[in-house]
Design a protein around this motif. Sequence first.
Motif, mmCIF file in Angstrom:
data_model
loop_
_atom_site.group_PDB
_atom_site.id
_atom_site.type_symbol
_atom_site.label_atom_id
_atom_site.label_comp_id
_atom_site.label_asym_id
_atom_site.label_seq_id
_atom_site.Cartn_x
_atom_site.Cartn_y
_atom_site.Cartn_z
ATOM 1 N N GLN A 1 0.967 -1.203 -0.027
ATOM 2 C CA GLN A 1 0.104 0.213 0.254
ATOM 3 C C GLN A 1 1.167 1.292 -0.186
ATOM 4 N N LYS A 2 1.610 1.827 0.738
ATOM 5 C CA LYS A 2 2.655 2.194 0.928
ATOM 6 C C LYS A 2 3.054 2.770 0.147
ATOM 7 N N GLU A 3 3.404 1.498 -1.419
ATOM 8 C CA GLU A 3 4.311 1.635 -2.281
ATOM 9 C C GLU A 3 2.998 1.634 -3.837
ATOM 10 N N GLY A 4 1.989 2.072 -2.649
ATOM 11 C CA GLY A 4 1.315 2.567 -3.872
ATOM 12 C C GLY A 4 1.042 1.441 -5.515
ATOM 13 N N LEU A 5 1.084 0.366 -4.601
ATOM 14 C CA LEU A 5 0.999 -0.710 -5.598
ATOM 15 C C LEU A 5 -1.148 -1.064 -5.212
ATOM 16 N N VAL A 6 -1.149 -1.507 -4.053
ATOM 17 C CA VAL A 6 -2.192 -1.199 -4.077
ATOM 18 C C VAL A 6 -3.339 -0.669 -2.855
ATOM 19 N N ASN A 7 -4.805 -0.710 -2.962
ATOM 20 C CA ASN A 7 -5.429 -0.037 -1.774
ATOM 21 C C ASN A 7 -5.994 -1.041 -1.210
ATOM 22 N N VAL A 8 -5.658 -1.441 0.330
ATOM 23 C CA VAL A 8 -6.184 -2.214 1.555
ATOM 24 C C VAL A 8 -7.153 -1.559 2.994
ATOM 25 N N GLN A 9 -8.219 -2.189 2.696
ATOM 26 C CA GLN A 9 -8.466 -1.713 3.465
ATOM 27 C C GLN A 9 -9.982 -2.334 4.571
ATOM 28 N N ASN A 10 -9.416 -3.174 5.716
ATOM 29 C CA ASN A 10 -9.869 -4.806 6.012
ATOM 30 C C ASN A 10 -9.855 -5.795 4.549
ATOM 31 N N ARG A 11 -10.208 -5.712 4.121
ATOM 32 C CA ARG A 11 -11.205 -6.985 3.165
ATOM 33 C C ARG A 11 -11.061 -6.733 2.225
ATOM 34 N N GLU A 12 -10.859 -5.404 1.567
ATOM 35 C CA GLU A 12 -11.779 -4.799 0.940
ATOM 36 C C GLU A 12 -10.347 -4.439 -0.016
ATOM 37 N N VAL A 13 -9.485 -5.348 -1.366
ATOM 38 C CA VAL A 13 -8.745 -4.667 -1.684
ATOM 39 C C VAL A 13 -8.955 -3.749 -3.111
ATOM 40 N N LYS A 14 -7.885 -3.303 -3.223
ATOM 41 C CA LYS A 14 -7.444 -2.747 -4.737
ATOM 42 C C LYS A 14 -6.957 -2.341 -5.780
ATOM 43 N N ILE A 15 -6.543 -2.734 -6.378
ATOM 44 C CA ILE A 15 -5.541 -3.580 -7.032
ATOM 45 C C ILE A 15 -4.954 -1.592 -7.888
ATOM 46 N N ASN A 16 -4.317 -1.493 -7.749
ATOM 47 C CA ASN A 16 -3.746 0.052 -9.087
ATOM 48 C C ASN A 16 -2.891 -0.473 -9.344
ATOM 49 N N ASP A 17 -2.112 -1.620 -9.351
ATOM 50 C CA ASP A 17 -0.639 -1.653 -10.818
ATOM 51 C C ASP A 17 -1.068 -3.242 -11.009
ATOM 52 N N LEU A 18 -1.572 -3.506 -11.510
ATOM 53 C CA LEU A 18 -1.802 -4.870 -11.939
ATOM 54 C C LEU A 18 -0.353 -5.600 -12.574
ATOM 55 N N VAL A 19 -0.271 -4.481 -13.522
ATOM 56 C CA VAL A 19 1.540 -4.915 -14.306
ATOM 57 C C VAL A 19 2.304 -4.794 -13.438
ATOM 58 N N LYS A 20 3.050 -3.523 -12.600
ATOM 59 C CA LYS A 20 3.393 -3.939 -11.642
ATOM 60 C C LYS A 20 3.670 -5.213 -10.508
ATOM 61 N N LEU A 21 2.767 -5.727 -10.667
ATOM 62 C CA LEU A 21 1.577 -7.069 -9.782
ATOM 63 C C LEU A 21 2.769 -7.852 -10.412
ATOM 64 N N ARG A 22 2.280 -8.121 -11.597
ATOM 65 C CA ARG A 22 2.709 -9.595 -12.127
ATOM 66 C C ARG A 22 4.508 -9.224 -12.634
ATOM 67 N N GLY A 23 4.877 -8.275 -12.388
ATOM 68 C CA GLY A 23 6.297 -8.087 -12.509
ATOM 69 C C GLY A 23 6.986 -8.473 -10.713
ATOM 70 N N MET A 24 6.028 -8.773 -10.018
ATOM 71 C CA MET A 24 6.730 -9.235 -8.558
ATOM 72 C C MET A 24 6.987 -10.674 -8.612
ATOM 73 N N VAL A 25 6.175 -11.432 -9.402
ATOM 74 C CA VAL A 25 5.901 -12.615 -8.932
ATOM 75 C C VAL A 25 6.964 -13.424 -10.090
ATOM 76 N N GLY A 26 7.989 -14.315 -9.846
ATOM 77 C CA GLY A 26 8.553 -15.494 -9.894
ATOM 78 C C GLY A 26 8.861 -15.971 -11.062
ATOM 79 N N HIS A 27 8.085 -17.259 -10.975
ATOM 80 C CA HIS A 27 7.768 -17.620 -12.478
ATOM 81 C C HIS A 27 6.297 -19.035 -11.818
ATOM 82 N N CYS A 28 5.690 -18.338 -11.671
ATOM 83 C CA CYS A 28 4.490 -18.705 -11.547
ATOM 84 C C CYS A 28 3.102 -17.514 -12.881
ATOM 85 N N ASP A 29 3.672 -18.067 -13.444
ATOM 86 C CA ASP A 29 2.592 -16.978 -14.595
ATOM 87 C C ASP A 29 2.219 -16.100 -14.745
#
Lengths: 244, 244
Positions: free
Chosen positions: B216-244
């Motif tokens: 959240q601090k990095e601005g990738l997502v907003n998380v309020q309790n159980r409500e999730v908002k993904i702000n940067d889907l692309v950057k999030l994908r870049g974080m994942v190693g070898h799982c699609d």
Amino acid sequence: MRSIPIKVSLDSIKASCGSCSLHELCLPMGLSQEDTELLDQTVNKRRKLARGEHLYRVGDPFQALYAVRSGFFKTLHLGGNGREKIVGFYMPGEVLGMDAISIDRHQYSTMALEDSIVCDIPFAELEHLIGVIPSLQYHFHRLMSGDINAGKRHMLLLDNTRAEERLAGFLLSLSQRFAARGYSPTQFNLRMTREEIGNYLGLTIETISRLFSRLQKEGLVNVQNREVKINDLVKLRGMVGHCD
Amino acid sequence: MRSIPIKVSLDSIKASCGSCSLHELCLPMGLSQEDTELLDQTVNKRRKLARGEHLYRVGDPFQALYAVRSGFFKTLHLGGNGREKIVGFYMPGEVLGMDAISIDRHQYSTMALEDSIVCDIPFAELEHLIGVIPSLQYHFHRLMSGDINAGKRHMLLLDNTRAEERLAGFLLSLSQRFAARGYSPTQFNLRMTREEIGNYLGLTIETISRLFSRLQKEGLVNVQNREVKINDLVKLRGMVGHCD
DNA sequence: CGAATGTTTGAACCCTTTCAAAGACGGTGG
DNA sequence: CCACCGTCTTTGAAAGGGTTCAAACATTCG
């Protein structure tokens, strides 16, 4: 390399499920002799693979399942970053390729860890046969379900946070599978390198090496190169967390 | 507790695959209208479950598969030491229980994470129907194969050593599955607690919490309790190693 | 409103990884 | 048959990341 011409000439060998010692573990498990003979008409080819040879690769069109007749295989995922992850080891009597049914292409590459033989099971023909032989349908569903469970067990193994638990669980899994094939559950040969074990278990090669040394020092196992002797199966089981 | 009498009276509801909005994701996918009607005669019951209620437990005899009609489920393994390990989350259109086919008993417990409805698919009847409807056979095999793949993907997710990669991969997996059901891929509600996420990913609750804060601090997502908002889907994908 | 449950944040510790280097094994060729 | 080379394995020391332990805070539901 030199041996390729020879391999080609031996590539196709007549198979027979009826006379195969693995038929109670493999696809024909539980089939009547009559039904086994029907299956034999579909599973009519064997293929030899040299150590290091690929059975199929990621992206290859899905056409057949493969039953391991002899030898040893690994299946691996290729990550976007070029990283290789080993997702399974397969020994005689186990069936390869069922994950590809849902997508028509192989999702993982499969490589022989030693000189091996597989039986081709063309899937279109198998599907036809399943429609004709009810007990084959039943047993095929059990086979696929068993593969689902194998995956979940591996996942549970990886959930053990301590490296020691993972390696212990891995050795026990091999032990059980060898035992199911009539081999010793306490003495067997590792077909894979330390690196491949580490990759499979999500650990580094150094950790695997250190763990083998420690387990040996504690007298739980004897490890000489790839030869493993388990001295205390019970204590080894005690080390594993929640996997069986 | 008090609500049990009410629940019982609502326990059985007439189901209809033909009119179900999920039928392209679920067991009837790809079936003709005619075949779907045949299937409807087997899948003729729905069951309501309250949040926290078990659909089945480890060791229960296997009798039916269950398609999630609405709601959310987790499946969990009970380790010898009493430890619970969550092995899967299931959302509408996904089918529960296929791992039990091979052993005739459920290997994992399944619990509703919120008030939910499932469709009963008695397995003996399904097996019969598969023998009668070739395209159902085909699609059922794809469904099972898909479950094999889901397990392997989870395993690949757990192979990511860095906690960040695992959580990113988890969020992406949810995102894809919600999108496939017509919901927003970037904004959704987590049906599970932080503890359940951590358990599923092999991490502690504290790590999950810290990661959400950091993302959240990095601005990738907003998380309020159980409500999730993904702000940067692309950057999030870049974080994942070898799982699609 | 209050208790129970779930979440966030901090600090110290522990285990595995990483980096580095030496040692063993197995195959090849002289 | 032995020396050499590449590959695999073992071992050591330092570093990093997640866990553990601890405590405050928020949320939910009766």
